[in-house]
Design a protein around this motif. Sequence first.
Motif, mmCIF file in Angstrom:
data_model
loop_
_atom_site.group_PDB
_atom_site.id
_atom_site.type_symbol
_atom_site.label_atom_id
_atom_site.label_comp_id
_atom_site.label_asym_id
_atom_site.label_seq_id
_atom_site.Cartn_x
_atom_site.Cartn_y
_atom_site.Cartn_z
ATOM 1 N N ALA A 124 0.828 -1.208 0.000
ATOM 2 C CA ALA A 124 0.000 0.000 0.000
ATOM 3 C C ALA A 124 0.859 1.252 0.000
ATOM 4 O O ALA A 124 0.544 2.238 -0.666
ATOM 5 N N ALA A 125 1.957 1.219 0.720
ATOM 6 C CA ALA A 125 2.839 2.384 0.787
ATOM 7 C C ALA A 125 3.605 2.592 -0.510
ATOM 8 O O ALA A 125 3.918 3.722 -0.876
ATOM 9 N N ALA A 126 3.898 1.526 -1.210
ATOM 10 C CA ALA A 126 4.694 1.615 -2.428
ATOM 11 C C ALA A 126 3.889 2.082 -3.633
ATOM 12 O O ALA A 126 4.452 2.578 -4.598
ATOM 13 N N THR A 127 2.583 1.940 -3.587
ATOM 14 C CA THR A 127 1.730 2.305 -4.707
ATOM 15 C C THR A 127 0.915 3.531 -4.351
ATOM 16 O O THR A 127 0.139 3.498 -3.406
ATOM 17 N N PRO A 128 1.075 4.609 -5.107
ATOM 18 C CA PRO A 128 0.252 5.787 -4.830
ATOM 19 C C PRO A 128 -1.225 5.446 -4.959
ATOM 20 O O PRO A 128 -1.627 4.724 -5.876
ATOM 21 N N ALA A 129 -2.018 5.970 -4.054
ATOM 22 C CA ALA A 129 -3.451 5.662 -4.033
ATOM 23 C C ALA A 129 -4.143 6.077 -5.314
ATOM 24 O O ALA A 129 -5.036 5.396 -5.799
ATOM 25 N N ALA A 130 -3.744 7.197 -5.869
ATOM 26 C CA ALA A 130 -4.409 7.703 -7.074
ATOM 27 C C ALA A 130 -4.078 6.886 -8.315
ATOM 28 O O ALA A 130 -4.724 7.023 -9.336
ATOM 29 N N ALA A 131 -3.048 6.031 -8.255
ATOM 30 C CA ALA A 131 -2.628 5.272 -9.428
ATOM 31 C C ALA A 131 -3.608 4.154 -9.774
ATOM 32 O O ALA A 131 -3.687 3.753 -10.925
ATOM 33 N N ALA A 132 -4.314 3.635 -8.812
ATOM 34 C CA ALA A 132 -5.234 2.528 -9.049
ATOM 35 C C ALA A 132 -6.615 3.058 -9.427
ATOM 36 O O ALA A 132 -7.087 4.029 -8.850
ATOM 37 N N PRO A 133 -7.268 2.413 -10.406
ATOM 38 C CA PRO A 133 -8.643 2.806 -10.701
ATOM 39 C C PRO A 133 -9.532 2.558 -9.487
ATOM 40 O O PRO A 133 -9.224 1.709 -8.641
ATOM 41 N N CYS A 134 -10.628 3.283 -9.411
ATOM 42 C CA CYS A 134 -11.474 3.205 -8.219
ATOM 43 C C CYS A 134 -11.944 1.787 -7.915
ATOM 44 O O CYS A 134 -11.942 1.376 -6.763
ATOM 45 N N SER A 135 -12.313 1.014 -8.923
ATOM 46 C CA SER A 135 -12.807 -0.343 -8.659
ATOM 47 C C SER A 135 -11.727 -1.223 -8.047
ATOM 48 O O SER A 135 -11.995 -2.003 -7.127
ATOM 49 N N THR A 190 -18.461 2.915 -4.377
ATOM 50 C CA THR A 190 -18.772 1.988 -5.467
ATOM 51 C C THR A 190 -19.832 2.573 -6.393
ATOM 52 O O THR A 190 -19.727 2.461 -7.620
ATOM 53 N N LYS A 191 -20.838 3.215 -5.819
ATOM 54 C CA LYS A 191 -21.877 3.850 -6.642
ATOM 55 C C LYS A 191 -21.281 4.931 -7.529
ATOM 56 O O LYS A 191 -21.597 5.023 -8.715
ATOM 57 N N ALA A 192 -20.403 5.750 -6.966
ATOM 58 C CA ALA A 192 -19.748 6.807 -7.752
ATOM 59 C C ALA A 192 -18.858 6.186 -8.828
ATOM 60 O O ALA A 192 -18.846 6.644 -9.980
ATOM 61 N N CYS A 193 -18.145 5.152 -8.473
ATOM 62 C CA CYS A 193 -17.249 4.474 -9.416
ATOM 63 C C CYS A 193 -18.050 3.857 -10.564
ATOM 64 O O CYS A 193 -17.686 4.008 -11.735
ATOM 65 N N ASP A 194 -19.138 3.181 -10.228
ATOM 66 C CA ASP A 194 -19.986 2.558 -11.243
ATOM 67 C C ASP A 194 -20.603 3.588 -12.182
ATOM 68 O O ASP A 194 -20.875 3.293 -13.346
ATOM 69 N N ALA A 195 -20.812 4.809 -11.670
ATOM 70 C CA ALA A 195 -21.377 5.886 -12.484
ATOM 71 C C ALA A 195 -20.307 6.583 -13.332
ATOM 72 O O ALA A 195 -20.606 7.510 -14.071
ATOM 73 N N GLY A 196 -19.060 6.132 -13.186
ATOM 74 C CA GLY A 196 -17.980 6.709 -13.971
ATOM 75 C C GLY A 196 -17.317 7.921 -13.347
ATOM 76 O O GLY A 196 -16.510 8.584 -13.984
ATOM 77 N N ASP A 197 -17.648 8.209 -12.092
ATOM 78 C CA ASP A 197 -17.088 9.367 -11.403
ATOM 79 C C ASP A 197 -15.904 8.919 -10.540
ATOM 80 O O ASP A 197 -15.996 8.828 -9.323
ATOM 81 N N ASP A 198 -14.777 8.662 -11.204
ATOM 82 C CA ASP A 198 -13.597 8.155 -10.522
ATOM 83 C C ASP A 198 -13.080 9.126 -9.467
ATOM 84 O O ASP A 198 -12.696 8.706 -8.374
ATOM 85 N N ALA A 199 -13.100 10.421 -9.770
ATOM 86 C CA ALA A 199 -12.571 11.414 -8.822
ATOM 87 C C ALA A 199 -13.345 11.401 -7.507
ATOM 88 O O ALA A 199 -12.748 11.426 -6.423
ATOM 89 N N THR A 200 -14.668 11.365 -7.589
ATOM 90 C CA THR A 200 -15.488 11.330 -6.372
ATOM 91 C C THR A 200 -15.257 10.027 -5.621
ATOM 92 O O THR A 200 -15.129 10.018 -4.392
ATOM 93 N N ALA A 201 -15.196 8.925 -6.355
ATOM 94 C CA ALA A 201 -14.964 7.628 -5.721
ATOM 95 C C ALA A 201 -13.622 7.619 -5.000
ATOM 96 O O ALA A 201 -13.532 7.165 -3.847
ATOM 97 N N LYS A 233 -11.977 10.141 -3.799
ATOM 98 C CA LYS A 233 -12.062 11.014 -2.618
ATOM 99 C C LYS A 233 -12.802 10.306 -1.478
ATOM 100 O O LYS A 233 -12.395 10.393 -0.316
ATOM 101 N N LEU A 234 -13.871 9.613 -1.804
ATOM 102 C CA LEU A 234 -14.625 8.874 -0.781
ATOM 103 C C LEU A 234 -13.779 7.760 -0.164
ATOM 104 O O LEU A 234 -13.813 7.544 1.054
ATOM 105 N N ILE A 235 -13.005 7.078 -0.981
ATOM 106 C CA ILE A 235 -12.141 6.006 -0.472
ATOM 107 C C ILE A 235 -11.092 6.597 0.468
ATOM 108 O O ILE A 235 -10.876 6.098 1.572
ATOM 109 N N SER A 236 -10.454 7.675 0.018
ATOM 110 C CA SER A 236 -9.410 8.309 0.840
ATOM 111 C C SER A 236 -9.960 8.822 2.158
ATOM 112 O O SER A 236 -9.338 8.641 3.211
ATOM 113 N N SER A 237 -11.128 9.457 2.111
ATOM 114 C CA SER A 237 -11.691 9.988 3.355
ATOM 115 C C SER A 237 -12.099 8.860 4.299
ATOM 116 O O SER A 237 -11.936 8.973 5.517
#
Length: 90
Positions: free
Chosen positions: A12-23, A58-69, A71-75
């Motif tokens: 987890a530390a070696a991979t930036p969080a933003a690098a992975a797609p939300c799903s 997951t709902k945001a991700c499924d709707a194609g809103d990767d940025a919101t997803a 942010k929700l994961i990070s928070s």
Amino acid sequence: MRFLICAVLVAAAATPAAAAPCSTRIAFVHRVIDKDVKIGFVDKKVHDAMTADLDQATKACDAGDDATAQKLISSTQARHGYPVRGQPEE
């Protein structure tokens, strides 16, 4: 078991969080918290709260809103004490 936990934290530390797609990131966090509740690292109430938050992501991700997803994961991770790498803290 300790080796597995360390390996997960290092990965987890070696991979930036933003690098992975939300799903992918949602699935990863689910795996981590599922294992953590199973071994008693977190309480079932924390697991349930995080799962509810990840359902929103997951709902945001499924709707194609990767940025919101993302942010929700990070928070969710930050709120419950899980490290978030590659993104500013809120």
